[in-house]
Motif scaffolding. Structure first.
Motif, mmCIF file in Angstrom:
data_model
loop_
_atom_site.group_PDB
_atom_site.id
_atom_site.type_symbol
_atom_site.label_atom_id
_atom_site.label_comp_id
_atom_site.label_asym_id
_atom_site.label_seq_id
_atom_site.Cartn_x
_atom_site.Cartn_y
_atom_site.Cartn_z
ATOM 1 N N ALA A 1 83.755 81.134 -8.269
ATOM 2 C CA ALA A 1 83.840 82.049 -7.131
ATOM 3 C C ALA A 1 85.244 82.641 -7.061
ATOM 4 C CB ALA A 1 83.532 81.319 -5.829
ATOM 5 N N ILE A 2 85.289 83.924 -6.751
ATOM 6 C CA ILE A 2 86.561 84.606 -6.538
ATOM 7 C C ILE A 2 86.450 85.373 -5.229
ATOM 8 C CG2 ILE A 2 88.242 86.261 -7.419
ATOM 9 C CD1 ILE A 2 87.049 85.795 -10.217
ATOM 10 N N GLU A 3 87.404 85.168 -4.338
ATOM 11 C CA GLU A 3 87.424 85.883 -3.075
ATOM 12 C C GLU A 3 88.396 87.056 -3.168
ATOM 13 O OE1 GLU A 3 87.554 81.729 -0.823
ATOM 14 O OE2 GLU A 3 87.732 83.464 0.511
ATOM 15 N N PHE A 4 88.063 88.138 -2.481
ATOM 16 C CA PHE A 4 88.876 89.353 -2.503
ATOM 17 C C PHE A 4 89.141 89.842 -1.086
ATOM 18 C CE2 PHE A 4 86.312 89.256 -6.330
ATOM 19 C CZ PHE A 4 87.211 89.565 -7.329
ATOM 20 N N LEU A 5 90.343 90.345 -0.863
ATOM 21 C CA LEU A 5 90.693 91.090 0.342
ATOM 22 C C LEU A 5 90.979 92.512 -0.093
ATOM 23 C CD1 LEU A 5 93.178 88.735 2.233
ATOM 24 C CD2 LEU A 5 90.806 89.222 2.818
ATOM 25 N N VAL A 6 90.495 93.475 0.656
ATOM 26 C CA VAL A 6 90.742 94.875 0.317
ATOM 27 C C VAL A 6 91.180 95.618 1.570
ATOM 28 C CG1 VAL A 6 88.309 95.497 0.580
ATOM 29 C CG2 VAL A 6 89.797 96.951 -0.751
ATOM 30 N N ARG A 7 92.242 96.394 1.422
ATOM 31 C CA ARG A 7 92.738 97.202 2.532
ATOM 32 C C ARG A 7 92.897 98.637 2.034
ATOM 33 N NH1 ARG A 7 96.143 95.966 7.242
ATOM 34 N NH2 ARG A 7 96.097 93.866 6.419
ATOM 35 N N PRO A 8 91.992 99.529 2.460
ATOM 36 C CA PRO A 8 92.137 100.940 2.093
ATOM 37 C C PRO A 8 93.404 101.515 2.714
ATOM 38 C CG PRO A 8 89.919 100.478 2.874
ATOM 39 C CD PRO A 8 90.759 99.267 3.172
ATOM 40 N N GLU A 9 93.974 102.540 2.094
ATOM 41 C CA GLU A 9 95.178 103.178 2.637
ATOM 42 C C GLU A 9 94.940 103.640 4.056
ATOM 43 O OE1 GLU A 9 97.456 106.101 0.499
ATOM 44 O OE2 GLU A 9 96.769 105.221 -1.389
ATOM 45 N N GLY A 10 95.869 103.313 4.930
ATOM 46 C CA GLY A 10 95.795 103.725 6.327
ATOM 47 C C GLY A 10 94.865 102.894 7.186
ATOM 48 N N ALA A 11 94.145 101.954 6.617
ATOM 49 C CA ALA A 11 93.207 101.124 7.391
ATOM 50 C C ALA A 11 93.951 99.974 8.051
ATOM 51 C CB ALA A 11 92.112 100.579 6.499
ATOM 52 N N VAL A 12 93.473 99.591 9.214
ATOM 53 C CA VAL A 12 94.061 98.467 9.932
ATOM 54 C C VAL A 12 93.377 97.162 9.521
ATOM 55 C CG1 VAL A 12 94.442 97.473 12.224
ATOM 56 C CG2 VAL A 12 94.657 99.933 11.875
ATOM 57 N N GLU A 13 92.060 97.211 9.357
ATOM 58 C CA GLU A 13 91.290 96.010 9.014
ATOM 59 C C GLU A 13 91.169 95.828 7.506
ATOM 60 O OE1 GLU A 13 87.471 96.273 10.781
ATOM 61 O OE2 GLU A 13 88.213 96.047 12.801
ATOM 62 N N GLU A 14 91.104 94.575 7.102
ATOM 63 C CA GLU A 14 90.848 94.249 5.701
ATOM 64 C C GLU A 14 89.384 93.883 5.538
ATOM 65 O OE1 GLU A 14 94.821 92.348 3.795
ATOM 66 O OE2 GLU A 14 93.582 91.010 4.990
ATOM 67 N N GLY A 15 88.816 94.272 4.427
ATOM 68 C CA GLY A 15 87.482 93.811 4.070
ATOM 69 C C GLY A 15 87.620 92.523 3.274
ATOM 70 N N HIS A 16 86.699 91.598 3.455
ATOM 71 C CA HIS A 16 86.748 90.308 2.772
ATOM 72 C C HIS A 16 85.400 90.076 2.118
ATOM 73 C CE1 HIS A 16 86.922 85.674 2.982
ATOM 74 N NE2 HIS A 16 87.526 86.095 1.894
ATOM 75 N N PHE A 17 85.398 89.832 0.809
ATOM 76 C CA PHE A 17 84.154 89.560 0.107
ATOM 77 C C PHE A 17 84.415 88.619 -1.048
ATOM 78 C CE2 PHE A 17 85.962 93.263 -1.913
ATOM 79 C CZ PHE A 17 85.642 93.180 -3.248
ATOM 80 N N ALA A 18 83.351 88.074 -1.607
ATOM 81 C CA ALA A 18 83.467 87.142 -2.723
ATOM 82 C C ALA A 18 82.376 87.442 -3.744
ATOM 83 C CB ALA A 18 83.325 85.704 -2.241
ATOM 84 N N ILE A 19 82.671 87.134 -4.982
ATOM 85 C CA ILE A 19 81.688 87.179 -6.056
ATOM 86 C C ILE A 19 81.600 85.755 -6.593
ATOM 87 C CG2 ILE A 19 81.148 88.087 -8.347
ATOM 88 C CD1 ILE A 19 82.624 90.643 -7.553
ATOM 89 N N PHE A 20 80.378 85.241 -6.702
ATOM 90 C CA PHE A 20 80.209 83.854 -7.117
ATOM 91 C C PHE A 20 78.985 83.708 -8.003
ATOM 92 C CE2 PHE A 20 77.757 84.442 -3.327
ATOM 93 C CZ PHE A 20 76.618 83.697 -3.515
ATOM 94 N N ARG A 21 78.937 82.605 -8.708
ATOM 95 C CA ARG A 21 77.776 82.246 -9.518
ATOM 96 C C ARG A 21 77.530 80.755 -9.374
ATOM 97 N NH1 ARG A 21 79.036 79.478 -14.093
ATOM 98 N NH2 ARG A 21 81.195 79.582 -14.779
ATOM 99 N N GLU A 22 76.317 80.333 -9.631
ATOM 100 C CA GLU A 22 75.971 78.918 -9.579
ATOM 101 C C GLU A 22 76.585 78.199 -10.770
ATOM 102 O OE1 GLU A 22 74.518 77.529 -6.999
ATOM 103 O OE2 GLU A 22 74.396 79.520 -6.094
#
Length: 70
Positions: free
Chosen positions: A14-35
């Motif tokens: 599993a790898i977790e990611f934070l993403v913040r678009p330019e000028g955005a206040v909030e970060e998006g949080h998502f993960a990609i994982f496999r069994e």
């Protein structure tokens, strides 16, 4: 856009990611994982319901990143 890897589960499943678009206040949080006993084709995407929106370009980049490390 800034994309940060937050961490892995220690078994490289599993790898977790934070993403913040330019000028955005909030970060998006998502993960990609496999069994544990599965290969890359079974990987899944999970988006934190409390996070901000996640740009498709960030997901595309994360998929390529995860393909190398999962």
């Amino acid at each position: 856009m800034a994309i940060t890897t937050v961490g892995t589960d220690g078994d490289d499943r599993a790898i977790e990611f934070l993403v913040r678009p330019e000028g955005a206040v909030e970060e998006g949080h998502f993960a990609i994982f496999r069994e544990h006993d599965q290969d890359w084709e079974t990987a899944r995407l999970s988006i934190d319901p409390q996070s901000g929106s996640v740009p498709v370009a960030a997901v595309a980049w994360a998929v390529e990143f995860a393909r190398e490390y999962l």
